[in-house]
Design a protein around this motif. Sequence first.
Motif, PDB file in Angstrom:
ATOM      1  N   ILE A  95      36.910  44.482  40.948  1.00 57.00           N
ATOM      2  CA  ILE A  95      37.851  45.012  39.958  1.00 57.00           C
ATOM      3  C   ILE A  95      39.247  44.425  40.166  1.00 57.00           C
ATOM      4  O   ILE A  95      40.247  45.054  39.893  1.00 57.00           O
ATOM      5  CB  ILE A  95      37.891  46.551  39.988  1.00 57.00           C
ATOM      6  CG1 ILE A  95      38.191  47.059  41.389  1.00 57.00           C
ATOM      7  CG2 ILE A  95      36.613  47.152  39.454  1.00 57.00           C
ATOM      8  CD1 ILE A  95      38.473  48.537  41.428  1.00 57.00           C
ATOM      9  N   ARG A  96      39.295  43.190  40.610  1.00 58.47           N
ATOM     10  CA  ARG A  96      40.557  42.538  40.937  1.00 58.47           C
ATOM     11  C   ARG A  96      41.486  42.312  39.743  1.00 58.47           C
ATOM     12  O   ARG A  96      42.660  42.033  39.926  1.00 58.47           O
ATOM     13  CB  ARG A  96      40.305  41.230  41.665  1.00 58.47           C
ATOM     14  CG  ARG A  96      39.640  40.158  40.826  1.00 58.47           C
ATOM     15  CD  ARG A  96      39.437  38.878  41.632  1.00 58.47           C
ATOM     16  NE  ARG A  96      38.760  37.865  40.874  1.00 58.47           N
ATOM     17  CZ  ARG A  96      37.448  37.666  40.875  1.00 58.47           C
ATOM     18  NH1 ARG A  96      36.678  38.431  41.610  1.00 58.47           N
ATOM     19  NH2 ARG A  96      36.908  36.722  40.149  1.00 58.47           N
ATOM     20  N   ASN A  97      40.982  42.416  38.525  1.00 59.30           N
ATOM     21  CA  ASN A  97      41.842  42.198  37.365  1.00 59.30           C
ATOM     22  C   ASN A  97      42.887  43.290  37.189  1.00 59.30           C
ATOM     23  O   ASN A  97      43.761  43.171  36.338  1.00 59.30           O
ATOM     24  CB  ASN A  97      41.009  42.053  36.092  1.00 59.30           C
ATOM     25  CG  ASN A  97      40.291  40.719  36.042  1.00 59.30           C
ATOM     26  OD1 ASN A  97      40.619  39.794  36.776  1.00 59.30           O
ATOM     27  ND2 ASN A  97      39.295  40.613  35.189  1.00 59.30           N
ATOM     28  N   PHE A 121      35.867  56.958  33.688  1.00 59.48           N
ATOM     29  CA  PHE A 121      35.292  56.283  34.847  1.00 59.48           C
ATOM     30  C   PHE A 121      34.480  55.062  34.426  1.00 59.48           C
ATOM     31  O   PHE A 121      34.571  54.006  35.033  1.00 59.48           O
ATOM     32  CB  PHE A 121      34.415  57.234  35.662  1.00 59.48           C
ATOM     33  CG  PHE A 121      35.197  58.321  36.338  1.00 59.48           C
ATOM     34  CD1 PHE A 121      36.062  58.031  37.382  1.00 59.48           C
ATOM     35  CD2 PHE A 121      35.073  59.633  35.934  1.00 59.48           C
ATOM     36  CE1 PHE A 121      36.782  59.021  38.012  1.00 59.48           C
ATOM     37  CE2 PHE A 121      35.786  60.641  36.558  1.00 59.48           C
ATOM     38  CZ  PHE A 121      36.645  60.337  37.597  1.00 59.48           C
ATOM     39  N   ARG A 122      33.678  55.188  33.384  1.00 64.68           N
ATOM     40  CA  ARG A 122      32.803  54.087  32.975  1.00 64.68           C
ATOM     41  C   ARG A 122      33.586  52.912  32.385  1.00 64.68           C
ATOM     42  O   ARG A 122      33.062  51.821  32.258  1.00 64.68           O
ATOM     43  CB  ARG A 122      31.757  54.586  31.990  1.00 64.68           C
ATOM     44  CG  ARG A 122      32.320  55.040  30.670  1.00 64.68           C
ATOM     45  CD  ARG A 122      31.238  55.608  29.743  1.00 64.68           C
ATOM     46  NE  ARG A 122      31.794  56.043  28.498  1.00 64.68           N
ATOM     47  CZ  ARG A 122      32.435  57.191  28.304  1.00 64.68           C
ATOM     48  NH1 ARG A 122      32.599  58.029  29.301  1.00 64.68           N
ATOM     49  NH2 ARG A 122      32.908  57.512  27.125  1.00 64.68           N
ATOM     50  N   GLN A 123      34.862  53.123  32.014  1.00 67.32           N
ATOM     51  CA  GLN A 123      35.666  52.062  31.414  1.00 67.32           C
ATOM     52  C   GLN A 123      36.364  51.168  32.443  1.00 67.32           C
ATOM     53  O   GLN A 123      36.828  50.090  32.098  1.00 67.32           O
ATOM     54  CB  GLN A 123      36.725  52.656  30.491  1.00 67.32           C
ATOM     55  CG  GLN A 123      36.157  53.303  29.250  1.00 67.32           C
ATOM     56  CD  GLN A 123      37.254  53.973  28.445  1.00 67.32           C
ATOM     57  OE1 GLN A 123      37.965  54.830  28.963  1.00 67.32           O
ATOM     58  NE2 GLN A 123      37.385  53.567  27.203  1.00 67.32           N
ATOM     59  N   ILE A 124      36.441  51.602  33.692  1.00 67.89           N
ATOM     60  CA  ILE A 124      37.209  50.847  34.684  1.00 67.89           C
ATOM     61  C   ILE A 124      36.636  49.449  34.885  1.00 67.89           C
ATOM     62  O   ILE A 124      37.371  48.486  35.059  1.00 67.89           O
ATOM     63  CB  ILE A 124      37.330  51.610  36.024  1.00 67.89           C
ATOM     64  CG1 ILE A 124      38.458  51.025  36.874  1.00 67.89           C
ATOM     65  CG2 ILE A 124      36.026  51.610  36.801  1.00 67.89           C
ATOM     66  CD1 ILE A 124      39.821  51.304  36.377  1.00 67.89           C
ATOM     67  N   PHE A 125      35.332  49.308  34.802  1.00 62.36           N
ATOM     68  CA  PHE A 125      34.733  47.996  35.029  1.00 62.36           C
ATOM     69  C   PHE A 125      35.008  47.041  33.876  1.00 62.36           C
ATOM     70  O   PHE A 125      35.277  45.864  34.099  1.00 62.36           O
ATOM     71  CB  PHE A 125      33.244  48.132  35.309  1.00 62.36           C
ATOM     72  CG  PHE A 125      32.988  48.892  36.573  1.00 62.36           C
ATOM     73  CD1 PHE A 125      33.266  48.330  37.803  1.00 62.36           C
ATOM     74  CD2 PHE A 125      32.528  50.193  36.537  1.00 62.36           C
ATOM     75  CE1 PHE A 125      33.070  49.039  38.980  1.00 62.36           C
ATOM     76  CE2 PHE A 125      32.321  50.909  37.698  1.00 62.36           C
ATOM     77  CZ  PHE A 125      32.595  50.331  38.922  1.00 62.36           C
ATOM     78  N   ARG A 127      37.591  47.200  31.922  1.00 62.28           N
ATOM     79  CA  ARG A 127      39.040  46.969  31.902  1.00 62.28           C
ATOM     80  C   ARG A 127      39.497  46.069  33.057  1.00 62.28           C
ATOM     81  O   ARG A 127      40.359  45.217  32.887  1.00 62.28           O
ATOM     82  CB  ARG A 127      39.760  48.306  31.988  1.00 62.28           C
ATOM     83  CG  ARG A 127      41.229  48.218  32.179  1.00 62.28           C
ATOM     84  CD  ARG A 127      41.910  48.724  31.018  1.00 62.28           C
ATOM     85  NE  ARG A 127      43.341  48.677  31.226  1.00 62.28           N
ATOM     86  CZ  ARG A 127      44.174  48.960  30.298  1.00 62.28           C
ATOM     87  NH1 ARG A 127      43.739  49.328  29.133  1.00 62.28           N
ATOM     88  NH2 ARG A 127      45.445  48.895  30.518  1.00 62.28           N
ATOM     89  N   CYS A 128      38.946  46.280  34.229  1.00 62.43           N
ATOM     90  CA  CYS A 128      39.453  45.612  35.439  1.00 62.43           C
ATOM     91  C   CYS A 128      38.481  44.621  36.060  1.00 62.43           C
ATOM     92  O   CYS A 128      38.842  43.912  36.998  1.00 62.43           O
ATOM     93  CB  CYS A 128      39.782  46.659  36.499  1.00 62.43           C
ATOM     94  SG  CYS A 128      40.993  47.872  35.960  1.00 62.43           S
TER      95      CYS A 128
END
Length: 158
Positions: A95-97, A121-125, A127-128
């Motif tokens: 998730i380094r972005n 929670f499911r959006q973090i991947f 997004r990032c």
Amino acid sequence: ATEGWRRFVRTTKQPFDATIATAPSCELQFRDPMLVSPLFALMGEKDDNTLPGPCVKLFERMKSAGQPVVWEVVEGANHAWSTYGSYLSPNLFSIRNCADEPYYYTRKGFESSLTGQVIAFRQIFSRCGARGYMIGGSHDKRPYVLERAVKWLKGMGW
């Protein structure tokens, strides 16, 4: 371990007497982390999976608040120092972005440290998330890392 994490996962277990983190990921963090034990963190300068920048900023904030945290960015090291050779693994995910915009854990999702926007929670991947990073290649740093960890533990009374 932090007090926030203990509450988040709803555990009453006793914390460790001391914690050593190697190549920690700090893109997702607690707003005001309170350590339950002293922390020593070692990060690779060239780590493109768990970038050291977000951790350094977090640890500086914790240190200025009186937290027992010590960290070191190991010059020339990648994500791991326990393997010989290195390779780019194109399918590994991190998730380094969001390295420049850490997100805080909340009960409703993740809150942007910059905008305050909460995402599920499911959006973090989406997004990032980023695919591909270097694995290994810092085996020559292993003796140094072990020496630093042992020195820190001895300094803690072990």
